[in-house]
Structures are given as structure tokens and as C-alpha cells.
Scaffold this active site. Structure first.
Site, PDB file in Angstrom:
ATOM      1  N   ARG A  72       0.818  -1.218   0.000  1.00  0.00           N
ATOM      2  CA  ARG A  72       0.000   0.000   0.000  1.00  0.00           C
ATOM      3  C   ARG A  72       0.847   1.262   0.000  1.00  0.00           C
ATOM      4  O   ARG A  72       0.407   2.310  -0.470  1.00  0.00           O
ATOM      5  CB  ARG A  72      -0.996  -0.029   1.164  1.00  0.00           C
ATOM      6  CG  ARG A  72      -2.093  -1.083   0.951  1.00  0.00           C
ATOM      7  CD  ARG A  72      -2.908  -1.304   2.196  1.00  0.00           C
ATOM      8  NE  ARG A  72      -2.096  -1.805   3.295  1.00  0.00           N
ATOM      9  CZ  ARG A  72      -2.082  -3.071   3.707  1.00  0.00           C
ATOM     10  NH1 ARG A  72      -2.850  -3.953   3.137  1.00  0.00           N
ATOM     11  NH2 ARG A  72      -1.315  -3.443   4.704  1.00  0.00           N
ATOM     12  N   GLU A 109       4.413  -8.167  13.829  1.00  0.00           N
ATOM     13  CA  GLU A 109       3.530  -8.657  14.882  1.00  0.00           C
ATOM     14  C   GLU A 109       3.054 -10.084  14.682  1.00  0.00           C
ATOM     15  O   GLU A 109       2.605 -10.724  15.617  1.00  0.00           O
ATOM     16  CB  GLU A 109       2.344  -7.708  15.097  1.00  0.00           C
ATOM     17  CG  GLU A 109       1.454  -7.512  13.898  1.00  0.00           C
ATOM     18  CD  GLU A 109       1.879  -6.376  12.975  1.00  0.00           C
ATOM     19  OE1 GLU A 109       1.013  -5.852  12.272  1.00  0.00           O
ATOM     20  OE2 GLU A 109       3.073  -6.027  12.927  1.00  0.00           O
TER      21      GLU A 109
END
Length: 185
Positions: A72, A109
Site C-alpha cells: 500500500r 507482529e
């Protein structure tokens, strides 16, 4: 949000409102326990996309190259670079560029990853770079991108993200960098 450039605060505020209004949340994606911030509706809205790009330009106007992080960040980086009259560099996920490449591995994460940039064809020595990504979570991706660009000779003058997930502490991995988030949650 942290910006000290004149006029940038207003642009960031407008973009922040757009992001807060249009963001879509997906629980347990890409795996259980992760809450994914989908910015697709923000980018699909012409006015919101323009406001986001304008805010990125306002905080990165001292750069001569924009580095957009896969994937993105490519959309955002290209829009900002075009508006700034700057070049754009795609910071890619591993295996997407032909060798030789500079690479940097990092943890995120929910796993590990590697970023790459071309080692030939683009001289980054002394280039003033604005690094752009969509979301700042744990800071692994942005930290690796900054490390990668600086190892190639670039000067990272600013880092900007659309959304910062403050509870994950990613800002702490970039303590000496001018870092702007358009919306912090």
C-alpha cells in the site's frame, strides 16, 4: 502526529478526519488475534485520497525521493512523489526484484519478513528520502526500510504513515526520526 512544518498540521488534520471516517476494521485477519486496518476505502474515495497525499507531501516536502513500502505504500508513495516532483522508489518484499539487491530482514507482529531495494541502477548516496507506509504497528517494517535505505547511502529526512497503532509501540523503534502519523489510535 508530530510535524513542525508550516501548514502541515492543517493538512494532517484534514486527512486524519478522512481516515477515521472511512477506515474498515477486520478482526482476526490475517490470523486470529490480529485486528487488520483496511485503508482501501480511504484510497478509493477521491477526496480522502487527495487529502492523504496532500498531508504526506506537506510533511515530506524536503525530500527528493519518496520510498513507498510494499504494497500500500506504493500507492501513497507514487501519489506523493508525483505531487512533490520527486522520484519514487518501491521498497519490495523479498524475491520481487532481480539481483543484486540490498536486503534487510525483520520481525513483525505475526511473523518475519525481508525488504529489498535494487543494489544497481539507482544511486541513493546523499538522496533525501521520505519513507511512506500505510500502518505503523510494531515498527519492524519501517525500521527495516530506514535501515535498508541508510545502508545504501540515503538520508532519511522523514517517515510518514497513514495510521499508527500506538499500543503496539512501533514509534519506539524509530526514536531519532521525524515521524508523522495522520491518525493515531
Amino acid at each position: 502526529m508530530s510535524t513542525d512544518l508550516p501548514g502541515a498540521a492543517g493538512a494532517v488534520s484534514l486527512a486524519s478526519e478522512d481516515v477515521a471516517r472511512l477506515i474498515r476494521w477486520a478482526d482476526d485477519f490475517p490470523q486470529s488475534g490480529v485486528r487488520f486496518a483496511d485503508l482501501t476505502p480511504v484510497f478509493a474515495d477521491a477526496d480522502a485520497f487527495r487529502d492523504v497525499v496532500d498531508a504526506l507531501v506537506a510533511v515530506g516536502r524536503h525530500a527528493d525521493l519518496v520510498a513507498g513500502i510494499d504494497a500500500r505504500g506504493f500507492l501513497l508513495g507514487a501519489g506523493a512523489a508525483r505531487a512533490m516532483g520527486a522520484g519514487v522508489l518501491a521498497v519490495r518484499k523479498a524475491g520481487k526484484l532481480p539481483p543484486p539487491v540490498h536486503s534487510c530482514s525483520y520481525s513483525l507482529e505475526y511473523g518475519t519478513a525481508t525488504l529489498e531495494i535494487p543494489a544497481d541502477g539507482i544511486d541513493l548516496t546523499g538522496r533525501r528520502v521520505l519513507v511512506i507506509d500505510d500502518v505503523l504497528a510494531t515498527g519492524g517494517t519501517l525500521g527495516a526500510a530506514v535501515e535498508l535505505l541508510e545502508a545504501a547511502g540515503a538520508e532519511v529526512v522523514s517517515v510518514a504513515v497513514v495510521l499508527e497503532l500506538e499500543a503496539l509501540g512501533g514509534r519506539g523503534r524509530l526514536p531519532d526520526r521525524p515521524l508523522t502519523s495522520l491518525l493515531t489510535i
